[in-house]
Scaffold this motif. Structure first.
Motif, short mmCIF file in Angstrom:
data_model
loop_
_atom_site.label_atom_id
_atom_site.label_comp_id
_atom_site.label_asym_id
_atom_site.label_seq_id
_atom_site.Cartn_x
_atom_site.Cartn_y
_atom_site.Cartn_z
N UNK A 30 0.97 -0.75 -0.18
CA UNK A 30 0.54 0.33 -0.29
C UNK A 30 1.06 1.28 0.51
N UNK A 31 1.00 2.09 -0.80
CA UNK A 31 2.10 3.28 -1.31
C UNK A 31 0.64 4.49 -0.89
N UNK A 32 1.44 5.52 0.15
CA UNK A 32 0.12 6.08 0.36
C UNK A 32 1.06 7.16 0.87
N UNK A 33 0.87 9.01 1.48
CA UNK A 33 1.60 9.86 1.95
C UNK A 33 0.88 11.38 1.57
N UNK A 34 1.64 11.96 1.33
CA UNK A 34 1.26 13.31 1.50
C UNK A 34 0.76 13.37 -0.24
N UNK A 35 0.51 14.34 -0.73
CA UNK A 35 -0.20 14.77 -1.66
C UNK A 35 1.43 15.58 -2.17
N UNK A 36 1.80 15.01 -3.77
CA UNK A 36 3.05 15.91 -4.30
C UNK A 36 4.37 15.18 -3.73
N UNK A 117 6.73 23.79 -3.41
CA UNK A 117 7.65 24.53 -4.65
C UNK A 117 6.50 23.10 -5.81
N UNK A 118 6.68 22.14 -5.27
CA UNK A 118 5.97 21.40 -6.57
C UNK A 118 4.87 21.53 -6.91
N UNK A 119 3.51 22.03 -6.01
CA UNK A 119 2.73 22.35 -6.30
C UNK A 119 2.84 23.94 -7.02
N UNK A 120 3.64 24.09 -6.77
CA UNK A 120 3.75 26.05 -7.60
C UNK A 120 4.33 25.43 -9.15
N UNK A 121 5.02 24.61 -9.20
CA UNK A 121 5.41 24.36 -10.37
C UNK A 121 4.29 23.93 -11.27
N UNK A 122 4.22 22.23 -10.45
CA UNK A 122 2.43 21.52 -11.81
C UNK A 122 1.64 22.59 -11.56
N UNK A 123 1.02 23.61 -10.85
CA UNK A 123 0.46 24.41 -10.99
C UNK A 123 -0.99 23.69 -10.72
N UNK A 124 -1.15 22.54 -9.77
CA UNK A 124 -2.05 21.93 -9.88
C UNK A 124 -2.59 21.73 -8.46
N UNK A 125 -4.06 22.39 -8.26
CA UNK A 125 -5.08 22.29 -6.80
C UNK A 125 -4.78 20.94 -5.78
N UNK A 135 -1.65 27.65 0.41
CA UNK A 135 -1.55 25.81 0.51
C UNK A 135 -0.75 25.60 1.41
N UNK A 136 -0.23 26.17 2.27
CA UNK A 136 0.81 25.55 2.93
C UNK A 136 -0.61 25.52 4.17
N UNK A 137 -1.26 26.20 4.08
CA UNK A 137 -2.85 25.59 5.16
C UNK A 137 -3.02 24.14 4.96
#
Length: 306
Positions: A30-36, A117-125, A135-137
Motif C-alpha cells: 500500500x503506497x500512501x502519504x502526502x499529496x505531491x 514548490x512542487x505544486x507551484x511548478x505543476x500548477x495543480x490544486x 497552500x501551506x494550510x
C-alpha cells in the motif's frame, strides 16, 4: 500493468474501481502519504518491476479490492495499491493487515516548502485546498490528518531531497525481484549534513571524524566512488577501527532485527557534503554486509551536489 479507479475492464460491484486480478495475491504493498510526495512515481516504479498496480484508489475501497484479489484465481501475485485518503486510511489498512496476504505500507512525505514548490511548478490544486486558504494550510492539514497512518506505516520515505529518478532507485532497492526471498531488506546510504539530516533512516553514523579528501587538491573533484578516494578514506587506521566496531555491532543487530520480524532497515552515513567520506564508507560497509550474506542496496543522496 496498472488499473485506475476511473474505469477499466472489470470493477467491484457498486464502485467504479477497475480490477484485473486473476490469481490469489501473495504480497500487497500500500503506497500512501502526502499529496505531491511521489505516490505516482512510486506506483509506476512497482509497475515497471512487474507488480500489478491500482492507482488513485480511495481509502474506503482498499479492503474490498483485497477481498476480491484473494478470492480470484490465475494472474497477479504481487499487487500495489496507490491510496489517497484521510479518516478511513488507518482502519482500512488495519483491516487489510488482518485479512490479507503479506502487507507492506509505505508512507511518502516531504517538507512543506518542497511540496509548495512542487505544486507551484505543476500548477495543480491541492486536494484539501479551500477558498480563502493558503497552500501551506492545505498541506499542514493533510499532514495532521495522515499522522496516524504515518505512524502505522512499515516504511516511511522522505522525498524532500529525492528527484523522481532517485525515488525510483529507492523503491527498486526495496521491491525488486531479487529481494523477494529476503526477510530483512537493507538500504545503506550516504548524505551530507549541510544538505540536511535524513529523517527516514533507522541508524545514522557521523563520518566527519575521518580524514577529509576535500582538502587534497587532486582528490577534491572526485567522489567516494573513485578508488583513490576509497583508498584515502578506508585504508586509514581510524577508519578500520570504526568499521571493525561497526560490523561487530551490525553482526548482532541485523539477525536480531530479522528475528523480530522487521522487514526494512535503512543505515545512513553522513559527512559534511555527502561526496567523499560518507560515500566511501557506504560502499565499504555494503561490501562487508555482502560478505556476510546480506544483500544491501546502496544510495548516495548528495553525491552530485556542491
Amino acid at each position: 500493468m496498472t488499473c485506475d479507479v476511473m474505469g477499466g475492464p472489470s470493477s467491484i460491484p457498486g464502485s467504479s474501481t477497475s480490477v484485473c486480478f486473476t490469481e490469489p495475491v501473495s504480497r500487497i504493498v500500500v503506497i500512501t502519504g502526502l499529496s505531491g510526495a511521489g505516490r505516482s512515481v512510486a506506483g509506476g516504479t512497482l509497475e515497471d518491476l512487474g507488480w500489478f498496480v491500482i492507482d488513485n484508489l480511495p481509502a474506503g475501497l482498499v479492503s474490498k479490492v483485497a477481498d476480491l484479489a484473494s478470492s480470484t484465481t490465475g494472474g497477479y501475485e504481487r499487487v500495489a495499491l496507490v491510496m489517497a485518503g484521510f479518516s478511513e486510511s488507518l482502519s482500512e489498512i488495519e483491516h487489510l493487515r488482518t485479512d490479507s496476504a503479506a502487507v507492506t505500507v509505505v508512507f511518502l512525505e516531504a517538507s512543506t516548502d518542497v511540496l509548495v514548490r512542487r505544486y507551484e511548478l505543476t500548477r495543480r490544486r491541492h486536494p484539501l485546498a479551500e477558498d480563502g486558504g493558503t497552500l501551506v494550510d492545505a498541506i499542514e492539514r493533510e499532514r495532521e490528518l495522515l499522522s496516524a497512518t504515518r505512524t502505522a506505516a512499515d516504511l516511511v520515505i522522505d522525498t524532500s531531497e529525492l528527484n523522481p529518478h532517485q525515488l525510483r532507485d529507492r523503491f527498486s532497492g526495496y521491491f525488486d525481484d531479487t529481494a523477494v526471498d529476503e526477510s530483512l531488506r537493507i538500504m545503506v546510504s550516504s548524505f551530507g549534513y549541510k544538505h540536511g539530516l535524513p529523517i527516514d533512516v533507522d541508524l545514522v553514523f557521523d563520518c566527519r571524524f575521518l580524514p577529509n579528501p576535500n582538502w587534497i587538491d587532486e582528490l577534491r573533484p572526485l567522489s567516494g566512488l573513485d578508488e583513490r578516494i576509497q583508498e584515502f578514506v578506508l585504508d586509514r587506521e581510524v577508519t578500520q577501527d570504526f568499521l571493525d566496531h561497526l560490523t561487530a555491532m551490525l553482526d548482532g543487530l541485523l539477525p536480531a532485527y530479522d528475528e523480530e520480524g522487521k522487514s526494512y532497515l535503512s543505515i545512513a552515513f553522513g559527512c559534511t557534503g555527502g561526496r567523499h567520506r560518507s560515500v566511501a564508507v557506504t560502499e565499504g560497509v555494503s561490501r562487508l554486509l555482502a560478505e556476510r550474506g546480506w544483500r544491501p542496496r546502496v544510495s548516495h543522496r548528495d553525491i552530485h551536489r556542491e
